[in-house]
Scaffold this motif. Sequence first.
Motif, mmCIF file in Angstrom:
data_model
loop_
_atom_site.group_PDB
_atom_site.id
_atom_site.type_symbol
_atom_site.label_atom_id
_atom_site.label_comp_id
_atom_site.label_asym_id
_atom_site.label_seq_id
_atom_site.Cartn_x
_atom_site.Cartn_y
_atom_site.Cartn_z
ATOM 1 N N HIS A 133 0.843 -1.213 0.000
ATOM 2 C CA HIS A 133 0.000 0.000 0.000
ATOM 3 C C HIS A 133 0.878 1.263 0.000
ATOM 4 O O HIS A 133 0.661 2.178 -0.793
ATOM 5 N N GLU A 134 1.879 1.290 0.863
ATOM 6 C CA GLU A 134 2.729 2.483 0.958
ATOM 7 C C GLU A 134 3.605 2.629 -0.292
ATOM 8 O O GLU A 134 3.861 3.747 -0.737
ATOM 9 N N HIS A 185 1.690 4.502 -2.721
ATOM 10 C CA HIS A 185 1.770 5.963 -2.563
ATOM 11 C C HIS A 185 3.046 6.499 -3.207
ATOM 12 O O HIS A 185 3.031 7.529 -3.865
ATOM 13 N N PRO A 238 -1.839 10.470 4.514
ATOM 14 C CA PRO A 238 -2.502 10.254 5.800
ATOM 15 C C PRO A 238 -2.243 8.827 6.258
ATOM 16 O O PRO A 238 -1.966 7.943 5.453
ATOM 17 N N LEU A 240 -2.645 5.068 7.425
ATOM 18 C CA LEU A 240 -3.552 3.957 7.180
ATOM 19 C C LEU A 240 -3.920 3.400 8.554
ATOM 20 O O LEU A 240 -3.128 2.734 9.200
ATOM 21 N N GLU A 277 -6.092 7.053 -0.953
ATOM 22 C CA GLU A 277 -6.085 5.801 -0.181
ATOM 23 C C GLU A 277 -6.697 4.668 -0.989
ATOM 24 O O GLU A 277 -6.192 3.541 -0.979
#
Length: 137
Positions: A69-70, A73, A83, A85, A97
């Motif tokens: 996920h990161e 980003h 922001p 998670l 997100e």
Amino acid sequence: MSIVQREVSNLLMKYGTNNPFDISSQKNILIFYEELGDIWGYYNLFVRVPMIHINNELTEFNSRFTCAHELGHYILHPNVNTPFLKKNTLFCVSKIEREANHFATHLLIGNDVPYPDETKAQFLTRNGIPSNMHGFY
Ligand SMILES: [Zn+2]
């Protein structure tokens, strides 16, 4: 194919892996395991050095998803300090997100396909996607 899926397939081709930790290290992204309370992880850019922070209490399964996920980003929103998670706000998420979750599910699946008798949920779980993220596939 969406922009997110195109980014994922470029990475798979370039790095020959869908392991988010391996890709991050090849991209010189620093990974830190920290006490983050309710937060699973976050991405930031500090003096031009990209950093992924992961909650050190997460299971290996959830750490891997968080890293993916990161990394999303980093690829999709490199200049945004994202922001956090948070455990309890996974559904209450902004556009970036949702994009990072979409990226993470596609990265972790990589080029895999379901077994003939496998349900979608089994397939996604086998590929490291937490059940509350199955909607992003
Ligand atoms: Zn995020």
